[in-house]
Design a protein around this motif. Structure first.
Motif, short mmCIF file in Angstrom:
data_model
loop_
_atom_site.label_atom_id
_atom_site.label_comp_id
_atom_site.label_asym_id
_atom_site.label_seq_id
_atom_site.Cartn_x
_atom_site.Cartn_y
_atom_site.Cartn_z
N LYS A 145 0.98 0.52 7.36
CA LYS A 145 1.22 1.88 7.02
C LYS A 145 1.65 1.78 5.48
CE LYS A 145 1.59 3.65 11.33
NZ LYS A 145 1.08 5.19 11.63
N TYR A 146 2.31 0.82 5.04
CA TYR A 146 2.58 0.99 3.72
C TYR A 146 1.39 0.87 2.59
CZ TYR A 146 5.65 -0.37 -0.35
OH TYR A 146 6.51 -0.51 -1.38
N SER A 147 0.61 0.20 3.10
CA SER A 147 -0.57 -0.03 2.07
C SER A 147 -1.46 1.29 2.47
CB SER A 147 -1.52 -1.13 2.60
OG SER A 147 -1.88 -1.04 3.88
N TYR A 148 -1.51 2.07 3.66
CA TYR A 148 -2.22 3.03 3.79
C TYR A 148 -1.70 4.30 3.06
CZ TYR A 148 -4.35 6.85 6.22
OH TYR A 148 -4.97 8.19 6.64
N MET A 149 -0.51 4.30 2.94
CA MET A 149 0.39 5.42 2.34
C MET A 149 0.07 5.23 0.83
SD MET A 149 4.38 6.04 1.64
CE MET A 149 4.65 4.78 0.50
N GLU A 150 0.08 4.16 -0.04
CA GLU A 150 -0.32 3.87 -1.28
C GLU A 150 -1.74 4.46 -1.45
OE1 GLU A 150 1.78 3.57 -3.40
OE2 GLU A 150 3.54 2.71 -2.51
N ASN A 151 -2.69 4.21 -0.47
CA ASN A 151 -4.12 4.25 -0.73
C ASN A 151 -4.45 5.74 -0.68
OD1 ASN A 151 -6.75 3.87 -0.74
ND2 ASN A 151 -7.04 2.98 1.14
N VAL A 152 -3.53 6.28 0.32
CA VAL A 152 -3.86 7.72 0.36
C VAL A 152 -3.45 8.52 -0.89
CG1 VAL A 152 -3.35 9.83 1.72
CG2 VAL A 152 -3.73 7.90 2.89
N GLY A 154 -3.54 7.46 -3.79
CA GLY A 154 -4.39 6.89 -4.86
C GLY A 154 -3.70 5.80 -5.76
N ASN A 155 -2.64 5.52 -5.38
CA ASN A 155 -1.82 4.29 -6.22
C ASN A 155 -2.59 2.86 -5.77
OD1 ASN A 155 -0.34 6.23 -7.14
ND2 ASN A 155 1.30 6.19 -5.53
N GLY A 157 -3.19 0.15 -7.60
CA GLY A 157 -2.36 -0.75 -7.92
C GLY A 157 -1.36 -1.41 -7.08
N ASN A 158 -0.49 -0.11 -6.64
CA ASN A 158 0.49 -0.30 -5.66
C ASN A 158 0.05 -1.12 -4.34
OD1 ASN A 158 2.53 0.37 -7.59
ND2 ASN A 158 2.69 2.36 -6.68
N CYS A 159 -1.11 -0.29 -3.74
CA CYS A 159 -1.82 -0.68 -2.76
C CYS A 159 -2.26 -2.42 -2.73
CB CYS A 159 -2.91 0.27 -2.33
SG CYS A 159 -3.58 -0.13 -0.94
N ARG A 160 -2.87 -2.75 -3.63
CA ARG A 160 -3.07 -4.26 -4.06
C ARG A 160 -1.94 -4.81 -3.94
NH1 ARG A 160 -6.33 -3.18 -8.12
NH2 ARG A 160 -8.17 -2.72 -6.91
N ALA A 161 -0.76 -4.43 -4.43
CA ALA A 161 0.32 -5.22 -4.69
C ALA A 161 0.69 -5.52 -3.27
CB ALA A 161 1.38 -4.52 -5.76
N VAL A 162 0.86 -4.36 -2.56
CA VAL A 162 1.44 -4.62 -1.12
C VAL A 162 0.59 -5.73 -0.20
CG1 VAL A 162 1.75 -3.37 1.17
CG2 VAL A 162 2.36 -2.12 -1.02
N PHE A 163 -0.91 -5.41 -0.51
CA PHE A 163 -1.69 -6.44 0.14
C PHE A 163 -1.42 -7.69 -0.40
CE2 PHE A 163 -4.62 -3.00 1.42
CZ PHE A 163 -4.67 -3.33 2.83
N CYS A 186 -12.97 -0.13 -3.08
CA CYS A 186 -12.74 0.15 -4.45
C CYS A 186 -13.96 -0.15 -5.47
CB CYS A 186 -11.46 -0.14 -4.86
SG CYS A 186 -10.09 0.12 -4.13
N GLY A 187 -14.78 -0.87 -4.72
CA GLY A 187 -16.10 -1.47 -5.75
C GLY A 187 -15.57 -2.55 -6.17
N GLU A 188 -14.72 -3.32 -5.98
CA GLU A 188 -14.15 -4.54 -6.56
C GLU A 188 -14.73 -5.85 -5.52
OE1 GLU A 188 -12.72 -5.02 -9.45
OE2 GLU A 188 -12.26 -2.99 -9.64
#
Length: 655
Positions: A145-152, A154-155, A157-163, A186-188
């Motif tokens: 939920k945390y990572s999905y919120m950051e992904n939605v 558009g953050n 960087g924050n999403c990657r940090a959560v992961f 993200c194309g990475e």
């Protein structure tokens, strides 16, 4: 009323035209109940009335959570009501109080964060999720939920940090898959590749490596092959999973590397346990049918049969029929080394029992192995070694195998090693003398013209079994064939003088036939006379002999002697048969006088009747008579005339 006090009786027992079920009864009862009227809707029109309503509801909720502070549902409903009233501060306070009561209740954190997101308090929601994953890091739903919120939002960087924070806890594979999907979105690609590396280190299972290899197949074929090779090297013994080899081989097949794929299939089939390679084998068959030639398809067929044989052998290693089938398969498709390996594995399974019936099929494995080395592999020394090992293995004190000795001796003869063949036969006679061994050894010496050696072997045979007539007869016939009549006659004399013989009739018959062949008729008559001192069942044979040499007077004399001897011995059945043969003889070679003499000797049979009743009611009893009355001999004939005179009267009485 009928029947007095027996009550009413139902006259018509037929079913009613309208049937009523229990379900209908219950439905009618339920529909007849009165329903409570719904409470009236309350319409609030001024602030004072609203404040009173809120105060009443809050008091009810407070009473509810005070009575049951562990009831999470009460807290959630309370906070949701405050949120609907627009009192976010009060709702937030309720969630905090609930978390203090039980921070492990996942629903509290999720509802708390969802409330903050609905109110667009992103930082507050982020704070809630951060506290949740800190207190309960093993709950994957919080991280997702945390990572999905950051992904939605558009953050990324924050999403990657959560992961990254999540991966530090080394979660299960779904968490890594979610992280990888995020990076791919993200194309990475390089980041995703590095995550796969870490994932395979944390979870070193074939499934993890296969996921990485499938990922690389989409973006870099060279790296995909490296991943497959690294998988086999990194996992070591754990890489013995058919899924890895199937995937690797199919990858090579998709890249049109047919030989590499075939090599992978063959390596896997040779090294994986047969029970764990069912799907691998089916994949190999499909591959060969698509890409293989005639030889490859035959290899597939033989491989399937090999697999079946290996499974059967594993379950029953002493099933020698399966070993024979396996050897025949390798003789058709395999090489000498493979055939030899199967034979070695087969003969290593020695029968557990010492009963001969369990060794019969097993010993043929040794014989076939030796024949293969001699005839197919052309390795004479190896064949000789196989025979020697087989002879050592058989427990000759309990039982032996004549065929094994004979095959071993014939092998030495084919190698022109006569001394070795004699040594084999001598060894066999010393360990387990058998009739077949003696006969084959004698045949060998006879063919070589070594008469004295053959006589020596006959002597050993007779010494081993003096009570067996076959040994004496064979030796005598051997001397007869050499023209040594006196030696043969001496052997027959020694044989008939033995105290115990297994077939004395056969021996005497052979001796008599021998003298007949030599036309020594006086000796034949002497043998018959000697034999008559032992048994009385050769009179007819003696007479037939005299007929065969046209000595009819002598035959007639023998018939007379035999008839008298059987009469004295009271052997009625033999005497009857003899008289019939004598009568036939006289019909062919006699005259009317001699035939009359034989006819007079024919017995007359009297039929015994059961007692019957006379006219006066008394029993007409009979004396006991002889069964047979001979002409010229006196006998108990009293009562015959009375029987003949009253025959008709008795017949009527019986009727």
């Amino acid at each position: 009323m009928e029947g007095g006090g027996r009550g009413n009786r139902v006259k018509n027992k037929a079913p009613a035209p309208l049937q009523i079920t229990a379900e209908q009864i219950l439905r009618d009862a339920l529909s007849g109940q009165e329903t409570d009227a719904p409470p009236p809707r309350q319409r609030i029109t001024d602030p004072e009335e609203l404040a009173e309503y809120r105060l009443k509801k809050r008091k009810g909720y407070e009473d509810g959570v005070r009575r049951n502070r562990q009831g999470i549902g009460n807290w959630v409903r309370y906070a949701a009501w405050e949120e609907r009233q627009g009192e976010l501060t009060r709702a937030r306070s309720i969630y905090e109080r609930a978390v203090d009561e039980d921070y492990r209740a996942q629903i509290l954190w999720l509802k708390y964060a969802e409330m903050e997101m609905r109110a667009k308090n992103i930082n507050a929601a982020r704070n809630v999720y951060d506290r949740a994953v800190t207190l309960l890091p093993r709950v994957d739903q919080f991280w997702l939920k945390y990572s999905y919120m950051e992904n939605v939002l558009g953050n990324f960087g924050n999403c990657r940090a959560v992961f990254e924070r999540w991966m530090e806890w080394e979660p299960e594979s779904p968490a890594w898959n979610a992280y990888i999907r995020f990076e791919i979105k993200c194309g990475e690609i390089d980041r995703a590749r590095s995550i796969y590396k870490r994932f395979c280190v944390v979870h070193p299972t074939p499934e993890s490596w296969l996921k990485w290899a499938k990922f690389e197949e989409k973006y870099d074929v060279t790296k995909a092959r490296e991943v497959y090779e690294t998988t086999l090297e990194y996992l070591g013994e754990e890489a013995n999973d058919e899924k890895i080899f199937i995937a690797f081989a199919r990858f090579e097949e998709s890249q049109r590397e047919t030989e590499r794929a075939r090599a992978l299939y063959k390596y896997a089939l040779d090294n994986l346990p047969k029970k764990d390679a069912q799907d691998l084998y089916r994949a190999w068959i499909s591959f060969e049918k698509k890409t293989g030639d005639r030889e490859g398809i035959e290899d597939v067929i033989s491989g399937k049969r090999r697999f079946q044989y290996e499974e059967e052998i594993k379950n029953a290693p002493n099933n020698y029929d399966v070993w024979f089938d396996y050897v025949r398969l390798e003789e058709e498709y395999g090489g000498d080394d493979k055939i030899r390996d199967i034979y070695e594995r087969a003969i290593a399974n020695v029968p557990p029992s010492t009963e001969k019936k369990y060794w019969k099929r097993y010993i043929y494995l040794w014989i076939n192995y030796a024949l293969f080395e001699e005839l197919e592999a052309k390795d004479v020394q190896k064949a000789r070694a196989v025979y020697k090992e087989a002879v050592k293995l058989v427990p000759h004190k309990t039982f032996s195998f004549q065929k094994l000795w004979v095959m071993m001796a014939n092998f030495e003869i084919r190698q022109k090693n006569l001394a070795g063949a004699r040594k084999v036969y001598g060894h066999a006679i010393g360990l387990s003398p058998k009739k077949k061994i003696f006969k084959n050894y004698i045949e060998l010496e006879t063919q070589l013209g070594e008469v004295n050696n053959a006589r020596t072997i006959y002597g050993k045979w007779i010494e081993w079994s003096p009570d067996v007539c076959d040994s004496w007869v064979s030796f005598a016939h051997y001397e007869r064939d050499l023209g040594e009549t006196e030696r043969a006659r001496s052997l027959f004399e020694l044989a008939v003088n033995q105290q115990q013989l297994d077939m004395p009739e056969f021996l005497w018959k052979t001796y008599i036939d021998f003298e007949i062949d030599q036309e020594e008729y006086d000796r034949v008559r002497g043998l018959f006379r000697r034999l008559l001192t032992k048994t009385k069942h050769v009179w007819m044979t003696f007479a037939q002999f005299e007929v065969s040499v046209e000595n009819y007077d002598g035959a007639r004399k023998i018939y007379e002697e035999a008839f008298e001897a059987l009469r004295i011995a009271e052997d009625k059945e033999e005497r009857k048969i003899l008289q019939e043969m004598w009568q036939k003889f006289e019909m062919e070679h006699g005259n009317a006088d001699t035939q009359a003499i034989v006819s007079k000797k024919r017995p007359r049979r009297l039929i015994k009747r059961r007692p019957v009743m006379a006219e006066d009611g008394s029993e007409a009893g009979f004396e006991e008579y002889y069964d047979y009355l001979f002409p010229g001999e006196s006998g108990p004939t009293t009562g015959i005339d009375r029987i003949l005179a009253n025959a008709k009267k008795w017949k009527k009485t019986e009727a």
